[in-house]
Design an enzyme around this catalytic site. Sequence first.
Site, short mmCIF file in Angstrom:
data_model
loop_
_atom_site.label_atom_id
_atom_site.label_comp_id
_atom_site.label_asym_id
_atom_site.label_seq_id
_atom_site.Cartn_x
_atom_site.Cartn_y
_atom_site.Cartn_z
N ASP A 120 -8.59 18.54 34.69
CA ASP A 120 -7.75 18.98 33.63
C ASP A 120 -8.71 18.64 32.36
OD1 ASP A 120 -5.62 19.66 31.91
OD2 ASP A 120 -5.07 17.58 31.55
N LYS A 146 -6.77 32.80 7.57
CA LYS A 146 -7.74 31.96 8.22
C LYS A 146 -8.06 32.31 9.64
CE LYS A 146 -4.53 28.14 9.27
NZ LYS A 146 -4.14 26.74 8.95
N LYS A 171 -2.86 25.37 39.65
CA LYS A 171 -3.73 24.19 39.79
C LYS A 171 -3.87 23.89 41.20
CE LYS A 171 -3.55 22.62 35.09
NZ LYS A 171 -3.51 21.48 34.30
N ASP A 219 -4.14 13.85 33.58
CA ASP A 219 -3.28 13.00 32.71
C ASP A 219 -2.04 13.36 32.54
OD1 ASP A 219 -4.13 14.78 31.05
OD2 ASP A 219 -3.93 13.36 29.23
#
Length: 1173
Positions: free
Chosen positions: A392, A557, A763, A783
């Site tokens: 990850d 921005k 995953k 995690d």
Amino acid sequence: MTFFGLDCLAKKERELERKLRANDREYNLSFKYATNAIKTSKYNFFTFLPLNLFEQFQRIANAYFLFLLVLQVIPAISSLSWFTTVVPLVLVLTVTAAKDATDDINRHRSDNQVNNRKVQVLINRLQNEKWMNVQVGDIIKLENNQFVTADLLLLSSSEPLNLVYIETAELDETNLKVKQALPVTGDLGDNIEKLADFNEVRCEPPNNRLDRFTGTLTFAGQKYSLDNEKILLRGCTLRNTDWCFGLVLFAPETKLMQNCGKSTFKRTSIDRLMNILVLCQIFGFLAFMCTVLAIGNCIWELNDGSQFTVFLPRQEGTSATFSAFLTFWSYVIILNTVVPISLYVVEIIRLGNSFYIEWDRKMYYARNDTPAEARTTTLNEELGQIKYVFSDKTGTLTQNIMTFNKCSINGKTYDVFDYMGQRLEITEHTDTVDFSFNPLADTRFQFHDHSLVEVVKLENPEVHAFFRLLALCHTVMAEEKTEELVYQAQSPDEGALVTAARNFGFVFRSRTPESVSIVEMGQPRTYDLLAILDFNNVRKRMSVIRSPEGKLSLYCKGADTIIYERLHQSCSKLMDVTTEHLNEFAGEGLRTLALAYKDLDEEYLSEWQQRHHEASTALENREEKLDELYEEIEKDLMLLGATAIEDKLQDGVPHTIEQLAKADIKVWVLTGDKQETAENIGYSCNLLREEMNDVFIVSGNSPEDVRQELKVMTDEVVNGEYGLVINGHSLAYALEHSMEQEFLRTACMCKAVICCRVTPLQKAQVVELVKKYKQAVTLAIGDGANDVSMIKAHIGVGISGQEGMQAVLSSDYSFAQFRFLQRLLLVHGRWSYLRMCKFLRYFFYKNFTFTFVHFWYAFFCGFSAQTVYDEWFITLYNLVYTALPVLGMSLFEQDVNDAWSFQHPQLYVPGQLNLYFSKKAFFKCALHSCYSSLVLFFIPYLSIFDTVRDDGKDVADYQSFAVLTQTCLMFAVTIQLGFEMTYWTAVNTLFVMGSLVMYFAITFTMYCNGLFLMLPAAFPFITARNSFNQPNIWLTIVLTSLLCILPVVTHRFLMVQLYPTINDKVMFKVRQAKTKLPPPTRRARIRRTSSRRSGYAFSHAQGYGDLVTSNRFLRRPAVSRSSGFTHAGRTTGFSPMGRSAGYSPTGRPQNAKVNNVEVTSLQMYRTIGEPSL
């Protein structure tokens, strides 16, 4: 074992629709929905013994030895006493049961900790209930900072318009999300009677789709549609909300647990190989030997048996065939050590190596008081064979902490320079700016260029406009907590920029759907927010403001490449200077974005707003029409400057990935973040490098596009180093059955692979794809709870970080920092694999040698199933005489120490190739054992054949031969063990020497007259000890030992000289260096001079701006109080600090700008002066 005791894929029967009634347990129980209790333990007090024994006897060797025990109670078959099998079997079963009991007790404790959490449940009245007692259909009350108990339908909350704010770090990498209840249930508030009274919910069955939900709510005869915006998922945490009520929909089949995938029992590749060897080669070889000896017995009985009935009496009528049948089973018992039961005490070795991991102080993270933890003890040697690492990103490679590091304003860069104008590296000892002039500053914020504070205090208009834009152009929410201003940002980037503006005097205080309130240099101001053009793949956000002078301005921005395309031509010189600064920032791996503004005409804005309203309500081509309007108003911007944000990598991540690459371990990053984020981190952590020939981007929106992009890549990546970046929707096509092998082949040819915007299930699919086709050992590290599914790799590693403990709870190993992975693999993993392989090779050698001597002896004892050794020696050989030496080697062996392991990561490669133990190595052990057994039988046999003692008595009796043979065996296997070990410790030496001493001590004790007189049947060997006083016996022992070891020494010498391995070369260096440790590698700080720059708000979600400006979005007004801000103004007493401009005059050439990186974000506001907030 399943995740939280739930096999997420197995169903008793397929559920098509879920029906439930609020607060009606009797009705809901009729559907037999599961309770919220979790169970990961396997046993209880009553089931432990039967279940554990059942599991242990599923092992082939244990069942085999139980079968042998049955055979040994048959007098006609057994020539050995029952205790030769019972003692080893009971010992092995006891040790394994003790280990299993300890593991299950820990699982019980973990289950109880979660199940006994308390939550308020509405059962007639609000009462505290344990999580385990919560049922589908219950209404529960959550309070601020509480974990969400199960998947809930949000009913009402304490916030205006029934909003709740949840932290979703356990599910994805977005920090904060907003959910809103239906108005009809929100009006119920916290009225207990009304909440308990509404009717029925029908919804989809449990599934793993985190971003979708469909259902209907029936209330007062009306049906209301339910979607994902009204669902709170288990794994989230309630934030910034005093309380909320929710209806339990799924427990425990939550979406989080559905994404865990199917839990499988993990076995190492060595375990699988051992099963094949035991079942096929060893059992087959045992059957072959017993058959040969049974045939030999039949032939011998037919030819010579009648002449030996005095010595070998047999019952009348017993045929040679029946005698051969009995002999077959007798030899099955005698040769049983070819399947060594004590081999399965490898659990002790694994347990010891697990303790080494937990005791390793170099894997202890003092900041969080977190040691490394081996949560399973069965996979240690697999750590030495890893080929693919799936990682990850957020919280695993990075700290998930963004810091405002540097900036460029109006052509001047604000950084730290020395008096020569050279940029200095920022360290923990670098002076920080003093923000004491600002009482609202965040004390945790650090900046190092003092000159920026100076120009802020001097009221530089460009600098003020720069920070005003940062204070206004965002979707952050502010909250007052115990007189402290706390920001809740949807992405860490947002929080870092708003915090920077806050510290430099532009403090964001609160917002409503129509306005934003800030404190500018101590003066409270409110700006009317007229519109936000929200983030998408082409821009970030846009707002309109009305300045104090009454003119309209547009603030923008975004990524520099997109902003530059929309700048006014008068900004060309400033753009060139700012580009140099951006290239310097990007070269250091910082995340950059550009800031710009534009003055607007009020008449034009009114007309544009009218067209914007029409486009936003159009039923067809809405997005295209809005994009045209965005492009129209974003022209002719004036450049203000650029910011640089550091997404802090964890310490040691680049070095760790570099070391893993040298060890030929491929690292794939699987993340839910945006492509630009992952790419930027890829460069920062040395996963992607500028030296690569190219980095391919796969972003096709159809199967044909993805296939074509993969085909183009395959044609190019044959030669050279390449990287691959693929996003989630393209990966979904690439993982289809028709394309998965092509994708895998292309990805495996690349040096680095990054998968972005992937779901937890994707995953797991990527990991499973590699496991399925590559036949390689995989490791997954993460995690968060979104990493649980991929942790189902061969090895799962959890990091106890910012995203909770779900990954740790589902992992096999856990620690606090990614950098510890290199020590786990290159040191502990490699040592564990080396020790296990040496243990197996030696164990097979000593047991095969022990057993084959019986085979040769059979040809000299009439195939009568007579044992060549004393029964007590047979019993104690594996349990006592050879147990401690091999255990010492298996726990303490290391070819080189950890420092040399790090200096030469290539030492890891033999484990990936299974060079230390394989079928080939097994057959080599068998051949070596066959040779040794021939020497051990025939040399003693010939040495005492027709030999007499010094006193003229005969030496060639059975007992003397048995003792001589077993003594030669003890010396041979002990010397062989000495050659196997390269790391001698005091413990090892004691075990090796002590085993020989113990052998002689026990031998002389059991062969004494006293034991014979007490138990003559159990201790018949009384004359054999006298043979040890004959010189020719000791000469035979020496000769036998030398002949056993000579081929080993010769083979090793020739292999080292002619075909040295990487281990041989490194160990030669070690010997040259003697006891000196290798000098630590000095790693110079590498500055990456890349023009690749990341855009803004990488984990930001589209659609957030709509919520900000809608009437649904309304926070409680901030507590009115004076800003406490003393306006600095232009004070003559101000003493400038640091370099005034901070702009580097060196004029170093920089790389050119790269197109197509990120996009814009604009805002438009109107200002209202306020005397106070």
